[in-house]
Design a protein around this motif. Structure first.
Motif, short mmCIF file in Angstrom:
data_model
loop_
_atom_site.label_atom_id
_atom_site.label_comp_id
_atom_site.label_asym_id
_atom_site.label_seq_id
_atom_site.Cartn_x
_atom_site.Cartn_y
_atom_site.Cartn_z
N LEU A 215 0.92 -1.15 0.10
CA LEU A 215 -0.07 -0.02 0.01
C LEU A 215 0.82 1.10 -0.09
CD1 LEU A 215 -2.83 1.35 0.33
CD2 LEU A 215 -2.57 1.08 2.80
N LYS A 216 1.90 1.24 1.00
CA LYS A 216 2.87 2.49 0.85
C LYS A 216 3.43 2.87 -0.36
CE LYS A 216 3.81 2.35 5.85
NZ LYS A 216 4.87 1.99 6.94
N ASN A 217 3.96 1.64 -1.10
CA ASN A 217 4.71 1.79 -2.51
C ASN A 217 3.86 2.27 -3.43
OD1 ASN A 217 7.15 0.87 -1.18
ND2 ASN A 217 6.57 -1.22 -1.88
N ASP A 218 2.40 1.93 -3.39
CA ASP A 218 1.54 2.63 -4.41
C ASP A 218 1.11 3.67 -4.08
OD1 ASP A 218 -0.18 1.92 -6.48
OD2 ASP A 218 -1.94 1.67 -5.30
N MET A 219 1.00 4.10 -2.96
CA MET A 219 0.73 5.49 -2.65
C MET A 219 1.77 6.60 -2.83
SD MET A 219 -2.59 5.84 -1.76
CE MET A 219 -2.99 4.34 -2.72
N VAL A 220 2.93 5.93 -2.89
CA VAL A 220 4.09 6.83 -3.13
C VAL A 220 4.09 7.21 -4.61
CG1 VAL A 220 6.56 6.98 -3.73
CG2 VAL A 220 5.76 6.18 -1.44
N ARG A 221 3.86 6.24 -5.54
CA ARG A 221 3.51 6.57 -7.13
C ARG A 221 2.35 7.16 -7.32
NH1 ARG A 221 2.72 1.34 -10.08
NH2 ARG A 221 2.87 2.73 -11.75
N VAL A 222 1.09 7.08 -6.64
CA VAL A 222 0.10 7.89 -6.83
C VAL A 222 0.33 9.35 -6.38
CG1 VAL A 222 -2.39 8.22 -5.78
CG2 VAL A 222 -1.80 6.15 -6.12
N PHE A 223 1.08 9.56 -5.40
CA PHE A 223 1.36 11.05 -5.11
C PHE A 223 2.15 11.67 -6.23
CE2 PHE A 223 3.68 14.37 -3.11
CZ PHE A 223 2.84 14.98 -2.03
N ARG A 224 3.27 11.07 -6.61
CA ARG A 224 4.04 11.46 -7.45
C ARG A 224 3.08 11.66 -8.90
NH1 ARG A 224 6.17 9.09 -12.14
NH2 ARG A 224 7.71 10.13 -13.23
#
Length: 324
Positions: A215-224
């Motif tokens: 989830l964290k890795n995905d949200m980092v990509r979403v933020f970017r």
């Protein structure tokens, strides 16, 4: 495995500078709208409802509108679903005012979407991009995603705690994961979808460290990707999420101090362990939806400072803080 929200490169590029770019640009300029990433699709929300869904297909993209919003007095012929050229996009954008009006009528007559509308207000205030408010750079949280689901577990919002201190905003940051639960009114606190069950579900989700890392890795990509699309008023990318225990932030909108229900919920929560999350209660910066560190409290802090807002007769109870 968690549901992935980040888009593939082709979809992102088409939203940024390609075929779909006018959709993203229009959302930037319209504070009533919210664009969210859904992996192989995007949703454009209006007043908590889905104004337009664009899905990636093997041959391109298709757009849909939920025709359940139409009633007998207002049935609009929506444009073709297939999006193959810029004129297809323009046809949909020209219909947005009419589709919004249909949604207004439906929402006012048949269903309430107060919690989802509140989510959009949180996103608008704390992310701020394109709407000219400038507040996002002063609040201490960014909203990465809304309406996230995994099995039976649903998160109203997923956020990152990123303090607005200047030196922390001038370089990529590793922030703390925050799950936000929005409850509008006291009726929403009870039942199978109420506050107690939601706290249990969140804590259960977070006990799986592999799932949380995904989830964290995905949200980092979403933020970017939201930064690229002009949906996040932040000059730097989110570097990652810290190993701190995630915060479960309760955003209780329009709680009635005359109701004892919140008091009883907090009393029950104090008796249950949540080893994988830290419970916090948010309060407004006077009237508003900005999430500031000064307005985020533990249960004990909230009761000491706002006990009579939790329950107006709490001071007549014997040892109210200890009872909770």
């Amino acid at each position: 495995m968690v549901a992935m929200r980040a888009l593939n490169d082709q979809f992102l590029n088409d939203l940024d500078t390609g075929l779909l770019s006018k959709v993203a640009k229009t959302v930037q300029l319209d504070s009533t709208l919210c664009l969210e990433l859904r992996g192989e699709a995007i949703n454009v929300y209006y007043r908590g409802g889905n104004l337009m869904k664009i899905e990636q297909t093997t041959t391109g993209y298709c757009a849909t509108f939920d025709k359940n919003y139409f009633n007998e007095d207002m049935a609009i012929a929506t444009p073709e679903e297939s999006l193959t050229c810029h004129e297809d996009i323009n046809e949909w954008l020209r219909e947005w005012p009419n589709l919004k009006r249909a949604m207004d009528m439906y929402i006012s007559q048949k269903v309430r979407k107060d919690e989802r509308e509140a989510q959009q207000l949180f996103v608008r205030t704390n992310n701020g991009a394109g709407h000219g408010s400038g507040m996002a750079r002063s609040t201490d949280f960014y909203i990465c995603d809304v309406e996230y689901t995994h099995g039976k577990c649903r998160f109203d919002m997923i956020a990152v705690h990123w303090p607005s201190e200047g030196h922390l905003r001038r370089k990529p940051y590793t922030g703390r994961l925050v799950i936000v639960e929005v409850k509008h009114g006291d009726e929403a606190l009870k039942g199978s979808a109420g506050l107690i069950q939601h706290v249990r579900d969140v804590d259960s989700f977070l006990e799986n460290t592999g799932r949380v890392d995904d989830l964290k890795n995905d949200m980092v990509r979403v933020f970017r990707q939201k930064r690229i699309l002009g949906l996040m008023d932040c000059k730097m990318d989110l570097k990652g999420f810290s190993h701190e225990r995630p915060i479960l932030l309760l955003a209780l909108v329009n709680h009635d101090p005359g109701s004892k229900r919140l008091y009883e919920c907090l009393k029950e929560l104090r008796e249950k362990e949540t080893p994988h999350t830290e419970l916090r209660i948010g309060t407004a910066s006077f009237f508003g939806y900005g999430l500031y560190d000064q307005g985020i409290h533990t249960v004990e802090e909230a009761l000491r400072r706002f006990g009579n807002y939790v329950y107006k007769d709490s001071r007549t109870l014997e040892n109210p803080l200890e009872n909770l």
